[in-house]
Design an enzyme around this catalytic site. Structure first.
Site, PDB file in Angstrom:
ATOM      1  N   ALA A  86       5.689  -6.094  -2.851  1.00 33.76           N
ATOM      2  CA  ALA A  86       6.111  -7.110  -1.871  1.00 33.76           C
ATOM      3  C   ALA A  86       7.611  -7.385  -1.934  1.00 33.76           C
ATOM      4  O   ALA A  86       8.101  -8.307  -1.290  1.00 33.76           O
ATOM      5  CB  ALA A  86       5.328  -8.399  -2.081  1.00 33.76           C
TER       6      ALA A  86
ATOM      7  N   VAL B 170       1.803  -0.578 -10.588  1.00 30.46           N
ATOM      8  CA  VAL B 170       0.364  -0.661 -10.290  1.00 30.46           C
ATOM      9  C   VAL B 170      -0.415   0.527 -10.857  1.00 30.46           C
ATOM     10  O   VAL B 170      -1.638   0.463 -10.989  1.00 30.46           O
ATOM     11  CB  VAL B 170       0.084  -0.777  -8.763  1.00 30.46           C
ATOM     12  CG1 VAL B 170       0.601  -2.100  -8.219  1.00 30.46           C
ATOM     13  CG2 VAL B 170       0.631   0.410  -7.990  1.00 30.46           C
TER      14      VAL B 170
ATOM     15  N   ASN C  18      -0.647  -2.809  -1.330  1.00 31.05           N
ATOM     16  CA  ASN C  18       0.361  -2.272  -0.413  1.00 31.05           C
ATOM     17  C   ASN C  18       1.367  -1.342  -1.096  1.00 31.05           C
ATOM     18  O   ASN C  18       1.978  -0.504  -0.434  1.00 31.05           O
ATOM     19  CB  ASN C  18       1.092  -3.466   0.228  1.00 31.05           C
ATOM     20  CG  ASN C  18       2.393  -3.059   0.890  1.00 31.05           C
ATOM     21  OD1 ASN C  18       2.394  -2.536   1.995  1.00 31.05           O
ATOM     22  ND2 ASN C  18       3.520  -3.282   0.199  1.00 31.05           N
TER      23      ASN C  18
ATOM     24  N   SER D  90      -2.520   4.754   5.857  1.00 30.51           N
ATOM     25  CA  SER D  90      -1.480   5.262   6.769  1.00 30.51           C
ATOM     26  C   SER D  90      -2.171   6.082   7.838  1.00 30.51           C
ATOM     27  O   SER D  90      -3.255   6.648   7.605  1.00 30.51           O
ATOM     28  CB  SER D  90      -0.513   6.153   5.997  1.00 30.51           C
ATOM     29  OG  SER D  90       0.228   6.974   6.885  1.00 30.51           O
TER      30      SER D  90
ATOM     31  N   TYR E 243       0.578  12.854  -0.048  1.00 32.27           N
ATOM     32  CA  TYR E 243       0.568  11.506   0.533  1.00 32.27           C
ATOM     33  C   TYR E 243      -0.655  11.332   1.440  1.00 32.27           C
ATOM     34  O   TYR E 243      -1.380  10.330   1.363  1.00 32.27           O
ATOM     35  CB  TYR E 243       1.872  11.285   1.316  1.00 32.27           C
ATOM     36  CG  TYR E 243       2.013   9.917   1.938  1.00 32.27           C
ATOM     37  CD1 TYR E 243       2.435   8.822   1.179  1.00 32.27           C
ATOM     38  CD2 TYR E 243       1.739   9.705   3.294  1.00 32.27           C
ATOM     39  CE1 TYR E 243       2.576   7.560   1.759  1.00 32.27           C
ATOM     40  CE2 TYR E 243       1.866   8.460   3.878  1.00 32.27           C
ATOM     41  CZ  TYR E 243       2.292   7.382   3.111  1.00 32.27           C
ATOM     42  OH  TYR E 243       2.425   6.139   3.696  1.00 32.27           O
TER      43      TYR E 243
ATOM     44  N   LYS F 242      -3.751   8.677   0.980  1.00 34.92           N
ATOM     45  CA  LYS F 242      -4.039   7.652   1.987  1.00 34.92           C
ATOM     46  C   LYS F 242      -5.435   7.824   2.573  1.00 34.92           C
ATOM     47  O   LYS F 242      -6.077   6.838   2.965  1.00 34.92           O
ATOM     48  CB  LYS F 242      -2.960   7.673   3.069  1.00 34.92           C
ATOM     49  CG  LYS F 242      -1.594   7.179   2.584  1.00 34.92           C
ATOM     50  CD  LYS F 242      -1.693   5.804   1.936  1.00 34.92           C
ATOM     51  CE  LYS F 242      -0.367   5.082   1.880  1.00 34.92           C
ATOM     52  NZ  LYS F 242      -0.488   3.790   1.158  1.00 34.92           N
TER      53      LYS F 242
ATOM     54  N   ILE G 155       6.678   2.955  10.499  1.00 33.42           N
ATOM     55  CA  ILE G 155       7.229   1.601  10.402  1.00 33.42           C
ATOM     56  C   ILE G 155       8.647   1.703   9.859  1.00 33.42           C
ATOM     57  O   ILE G 155       8.917   2.466   8.918  1.00 33.42           O
ATOM     58  CB  ILE G 155       6.358   0.731   9.454  1.00 33.42           C
ATOM     59  CG1 ILE G 155       4.869   0.747   9.871  1.00 33.42           C
ATOM     60  CG2 ILE G 155       6.892  -0.688   9.392  1.00 33.42           C
ATOM     61  CD1 ILE G 155       4.536   0.118  11.194  1.00 33.42           C
TER      62      ILE G 155
END
Ligand code: NAP
Length: 244
Positions: free
Chosen positions: A10, A61, A87, A139, A152, A156, A185
């Site tokens: 975050a 994480v 996230n 994603s 990736y 996802k 994004i």
């Protein structure tokens, strides 16, 4: 004490935008970060100035012990975690034949094992209270696959399978598990795109622009909200129509 959300990753981008939106909904916000300590601490200070409970907690994480300690610290501060947003993420563009085993492992460790660690550490107190919401960030490449991003895309896609399976398991415990699958994004993750690449991606997006961090964050906040009370195991795709 109010409701509390823990958002991994975050300090920047989509997670940061989600932190601001949850704070506007009067949540206490736990801002997880790994490297961007200054950004995370200044966000926590800003949210506190606005009268919200906020704490910036460092944890990788992918590391179980660090996640356990972060979750314990959040629980010590706020008493409960009502919403978990998985996230935190990394991206890398590589020809498939050039991906090293270490790069493959790191991609899986951050996205898949990170989601596993955070859910397992946060869930006992949700299950005990028979309520809670989890929103995982996948994603559109997890749905459609991206050339030069096989690791990736694989990670996802795994997050989507994880979401659906866990939603079935936790429904009877009153806990909802959903997923967002954003399109392109405009965050630091895409800072390396050339102007030509950006124009090409915009050209492939029916709504003819890149998404903002808030476009993705609004979908996250919706799935965590009471308005989504009967929604679980779903994939919501703020992608401008790129993948339909
Ligand atoms: P970003 O701006 O690069 O931010 C990534 C965030 O993840 C940072 O806060 C970073 O923290 C954190 N992070 C990375 N590895 C971590 C770890 N091991 N432990 C804890 N935190 C970690 O990226 P973003 O665009 O906001 O992406 C957020 C999520 O959306 C990711 O899962 C990404 O895959 C997904 N997504 C992004 C897009 C896009 O186009 N941007 C599209 C679809 C999905 P530090 O800076 O503190 O290290």
């Amino acid at each position: 004490m109010g409701r509390t959300v823990l958002i991994t990753g975050a300090s920047r981008g989509i997670g940061r935008a989600a932190a601001e939106l949850f704070a506007a909904e009067r949540f206490n916000v736990v801002i997880n970060y790994l490297h961007s300590e200054g950004e995370a601490q200044s966000l926590a200070a800003e949210l506190s100035r606005r009268g919200c409970g906020a704490a910036a907690l460092r944890a990788d994480v992918a590391d179980r012990a660090q996640v356990e300690s972060m979750v314990q610290s959040a629980l010590d501060t706020f008493g409960a975690i009502d919403v978990l947003v998985n996230n935190a993420g990394i991206a890398q563009q590589r020809l498939f034949t050039d991906i090293t085993p270490a790069e493959w492992d790191r991609m899986m460790d951050v996205h898949v094992k990170g989601t596993f660690h955070c859910c397992q550490c946060v869930l006992p107190q949700m299950i005990h209270r028979k309520c809670g919401a989890i929103v995982n960030v996948s994603s559109m490449w997890g749905q459609a696959g991206a050339s030069c991003e096989v690791h990736y895309s694989t990670a996802k896609a795994a997050v989507i399978g994880f979401t659906k399976a866990l939603a079935k398991e936790l429904g009877p415990s009153g806990i909802r598990v959903n997923c967002v699958a954003p399109g392109v994004i405009d965050t630091g993750m895409n800072a390396g795109l050339s102007q030509d690449d950006r124009c090409a991606l915009i050209g492939e997006t029916p709504l003819m622009r890149l998404g903002t961090p808030f476009d993705a964050a609004r979908a996250i906040v919706f799935l965590a909200s009471e308005s989504a009370d009967f929604i679980t195991g779903q994939v919501l795709a703020p992608n401008g129509g790129f993948v339909i």
